[in-house]
Design a protein around this motif. Structure first.
Motif, PDB file in Angstrom:
ATOM      1  N   LEU A 176       0.780  -1.505  -0.089  1.00 41.97           N
ATOM      2  CA  LEU A 176      -0.028   0.116   0.040  1.00 41.97           C
ATOM      3  C   LEU A 176       0.770   1.311   0.212  1.00 41.97           C
ATOM      4  N   GLU A 177       2.002   1.148   0.724  1.00 43.70           N
ATOM      5  CA  GLU A 177       2.721   2.407   0.757  1.00 43.70           C
ATOM      6  C   GLU A 177       3.513   2.543  -0.717  1.00 43.70           C
ATOM      7  N   GLY A 178       3.813   1.653  -1.476  1.00 39.99           N
ATOM      8  CA  GLY A 178       4.273   1.653  -3.038  1.00 39.99           C
ATOM      9  C   GLY A 178       2.989   2.399  -3.739  1.00 39.99           C
ATOM     10  N   LYS A 179       1.578   1.884  -3.451  1.00 37.04           N
ATOM     11  CA  LYS A 179       0.805   2.754  -4.398  1.00 37.04           C
ATOM     12  C   LYS A 179       0.538   4.332  -3.993  1.00 37.04           C
ATOM     13  N   LEU A 180       1.213   4.844  -2.752  1.00 37.56           N
ATOM     14  CA  LEU A 180       1.004   6.171  -2.629  1.00 37.56           C
ATOM     15  C   LEU A 180       1.778   6.976  -3.464  1.00 37.56           C
ATOM     16  N   ALA A 181       2.903   6.298  -4.133  1.00 35.26           N
ATOM     17  CA  ALA A 181       3.663   6.972  -5.195  1.00 35.26           C
ATOM     18  C   ALA A 181       2.911   7.099  -6.348  1.00 35.26           C
ATOM     19  N   GLU A 182       2.255   6.148  -6.786  1.00 34.98           N
ATOM     20  CA  GLU A 182       1.224   6.189  -7.831  1.00 34.98           C
ATOM     21  C   GLU A 182       0.069   7.256  -7.722  1.00 34.98           C
ATOM     22  N   ILE A 183      -0.518   7.324  -6.600  1.00 39.36           N
ATOM     23  CA  ILE A 183      -1.383   8.280  -6.316  1.00 39.36           C
ATOM     24  C   ILE A 183      -0.976   9.542  -6.304  1.00 39.36           C
ATOM     25  N   ALA A 184       0.394   9.962  -5.790  1.00 35.98           N
ATOM     26  CA  ALA A 184       0.922  11.200  -6.148  1.00 35.98           C
ATOM     27  C   ALA A 184       1.253  11.758  -7.678  1.00 35.98           C
ATOM     28  N   GLU A 185       1.549  10.550  -8.323  1.00 35.85           N
ATOM     29  CA  GLU A 185       1.814  10.843  -9.963  1.00 35.85           C
ATOM     30  C   GLU A 185       0.379  11.127 -10.298  1.00 35.85           C
ATOM     31  N   SER A 186      -0.724  10.446  -9.999  1.00 36.33           N
ATOM     32  CA  SER A 186      -2.040  10.928 -10.724  1.00 36.33           C
ATOM     33  C   SER A 186      -2.564  12.285 -10.227  1.00 36.33           C
ATOM     34  N   HIS A 187      -2.210  12.762  -8.866  1.00 34.34           N
ATOM     35  CA  HIS A 187      -2.713  13.816  -8.182  1.00 34.34           C
ATOM     36  C   HIS A 187      -1.945  14.829  -9.237  1.00 34.34           C
ATOM     37  N   ARG A 188      -0.708  14.978  -9.426  1.00 35.91           N
ATOM     38  CA  ARG A 188       0.330  15.835 -10.127  1.00 35.91           C
ATOM     39  C   ARG A 188      -0.449  16.081 -11.624  1.00 35.91           C
ATOM     40  N   LEU A 189      -0.698  14.732 -12.337  1.00 38.74           N
ATOM     41  CA  LEU A 189      -1.145  14.955 -13.685  1.00 38.74           C
ATOM     42  C   LEU A 189      -2.554  15.815 -13.477  1.00 38.74           C
ATOM     43  N   VAL A 190      -3.257  15.434 -12.877  1.00 39.99           N
ATOM     44  CA  VAL A 190      -4.752  15.947 -12.776  1.00 39.99           C
ATOM     45  C   VAL A 190      -4.763  17.277 -12.452  1.00 39.99           C
ATOM     46  N   GLY A 191      -3.520  17.791 -11.360  1.00 41.77           N
ATOM     47  CA  GLY A 191      -3.118  19.217 -11.151  1.00 41.77           C
ATOM     48  C   GLY A 191      -2.932  19.973 -12.066  1.00 41.77           C
ATOM     49  N   LYS A 192      -1.899  19.473 -13.121  1.00 40.09           N
ATOM     50  CA  LYS A 192      -1.544  20.088 -14.458  1.00 40.09           C
ATOM     51  C   LYS A 192      -2.756  20.382 -15.541  1.00 40.09           C
ATOM     52  N   VAL A 193      -3.409  19.280 -15.323  1.00 39.50           N
ATOM     53  CA  VAL A 193      -4.637  19.353 -16.275  1.00 39.50           C
ATOM     54  C   VAL A 193      -5.399  20.497 -15.924  1.00 39.50           C
ATOM     55  N   ARG A 194      -5.827  20.552 -14.713  1.00 44.14           N
ATOM     56  CA  ARG A 194      -6.615  21.797 -14.194  1.00 44.14           C
ATOM     57  C   ARG A 194      -6.282  23.140 -14.375  1.00 44.14           C
ATOM     58  N   ASP A 195      -4.719  23.150 -14.087  1.00 42.21           N
ATOM     59  CA  ASP A 195      -4.160  24.424 -14.411  1.00 42.21           C
ATOM     60  C   ASP A 195      -4.431  24.866 -15.970  1.00 42.21           C
ATOM     61  N   SER A 196      -4.023  23.747 -16.629  1.00 41.25           N
ATOM     62  CA  SER A 196      -4.179  24.080 -18.340  1.00 41.25           C
ATOM     63  C   SER A 196      -5.637  24.706 -18.388  1.00 41.25           C
ATOM     64  N   LEU A 197      -6.370  23.707 -18.015  1.00 35.36           N
ATOM     65  CA  LEU A 197      -8.072  24.161 -18.344  1.00 35.36           C
ATOM     66  C   LEU A 197      -8.366  25.643 -17.989  1.00 35.36           C
ATOM     67  N   GLY A 198      -7.830  25.976 -16.867  1.00 40.34           N
ATOM     68  CA  GLY A 198      -8.056  27.192 -16.542  1.00 40.34           C
ATOM     69  C   GLY A 198      -7.532  28.370 -17.510  1.00 40.34           C
ATOM     70  N   SER A 199      -6.346  27.855 -17.916  1.00 34.81           N
ATOM     71  CA  SER A 199      -5.852  28.923 -18.839  1.00 34.81           C
ATOM     72  C   SER A 199      -6.549  29.010 -20.188  1.00 34.81           C
TER      73      SER A 199
END
Length: 323
Positions: A176-199
């Motif tokens: 489960l601790e290893g899955k935290l890194a994958e969750i962080a990657e997904s969070h980073r990607l979706v955060g970039k998408v939201r910033d892009s959609l805002g612009s």
């Protein structure tokens, strides 16, 4: 590098080393990829418009990203780049609409541009102009952003299945601790998408209020459609971000549960072995008068006493439902 696209679908490359007396006829789109000072100056001389530098594209002030100057429309949007890698980034892309010509300035290669160039031949030649190309390019960018979101959702579905699998098949806390890194990657990607959609949302809102777009009903309707798509995608990205937060909280909670279960086993084991330890401690005392020391069956009776003192608490815990 300066790629020039003509209304008939053909492509040519312009070079500052080969100066032209006049702007070539038929060119509707100039795509500047990582331009240097010479290339920027070359296009400025041909079109008579100012080309923003890389540092100018990075300005975050709305007045520096969306403005009109000398009859040309200047816009800057942040697009998701390297979305398929483990390190997605945002790259600033400049859009300049000068009359019937579109100029783009970029220092990266977002996939949406390659998709748009591949489909450029589908635009009718009689309707191939700067505003139309810009509207279709924004549509392609929105479609690519939707594709990135779908990829993120599929990744989150797999993560959810791995995290909430049955207890018998779930792996230890380290999994489960290893899955935290994958969750962080997904969070980073979706955060970039939201910033892009805002612009993109700000860009389209600004573009719809410009005379060049309002005078063309087809382009205006297409831009309005893209604007609605961007709004929908922004709402969807917010929902996906909420799911990511839930998965993160759930993973941390499950890690705590698994670790508590391990600690519980050790705690129960220590309690179970405490009575035998007490019995052994009693008979390990060096008192002179201990009747059991002289019994012929004293040793096996002590072993039985230790065994019984361990078994009784174990079954008592089972009866209480603590195991």
């Amino acid at each position: 590098m300066i790629n020039a696209y003509l209304s008939d679908g053909s492509t040519m490359r312009l070079s500052p080393e080969e100066p032209l007396a006049a702007f070539p006829e038929g060119i509707v789109w100039l795509d500047l990829i990582g331009p240097g000072p010479k290339e920027e100056s070359h296009v400025e001389q041909l079109l008579g418009v100012d080309i923003p530098t890389r540092d100018e594209l990075k300005d975050i002030e709305p007045s520096s990203r969306l403005y009109l100057e000398q009859g040309a429309i200047y816009m800057t949007a942040s697009l998701v780049w390297r979305a398929d890698s483990h390190d997605p980034q945002l790259t600033d892309v400049g859009f300049i609409l000068s009359g019937d010509r579109l100029v783009t300035v970029r220092y990266a290669d977002p996939k949406s541009f390659n998709l748009f160039i591949a489909a450029l031949g589908r635009v009718p030649e009689d309707a191939c102009n700067g505003p139309t190309l810009l509207a279709h390019l924004l549509e392609t960018i929105a479609d690519r952003t939707a594709e990135i979101l779908e990829t993120a959702i599929a990744r989150l579905d797999r993560l959810s299945s791995d995290i909430f699998r049955d207890r018998e098949t779930r792996r230890p806390p380290k999994f489960l601790e290893g899955k935290l890194a994958e969750i962080a990657e997904s969070h980073r990607l979706v955060g970039k998408v939201r910033d892009s959609l805002g612009s993109l949302s700000r860009l389209i809102t600004f573009l719809l209020n410009t005379p060049a777009i309002q005078s063309d009903e087809n382009v205006r309707n297409l831009c309005a459609t893209v604007g609605r798509d961007v709004t929908t995608l922004s709402e969807h990205a917010g929902f996906v971000a909420g799911n990511i937060s839930f998965l993160l909280d759930a993973s941390l909670g499950l890690i705590n549960v698994e670790q508590n279960a391990i600690i519980k086993i050790f705690s129960i084991a220590s309690v179970v072995f405490l009575p035998p330890t007490l019995v052994a401690s009693i008979y390990g005392m060096n008192f002179q008068f201990m009747p059991e020391l002289n019994w012929s069956h004293g040793y096996p009776l002590a072993l039985v006493a230790m065994l019984v003192s361990a078994v009784v608490p174990f079954f008592f815990f089972r009866w209480k439902g603590w195991l």
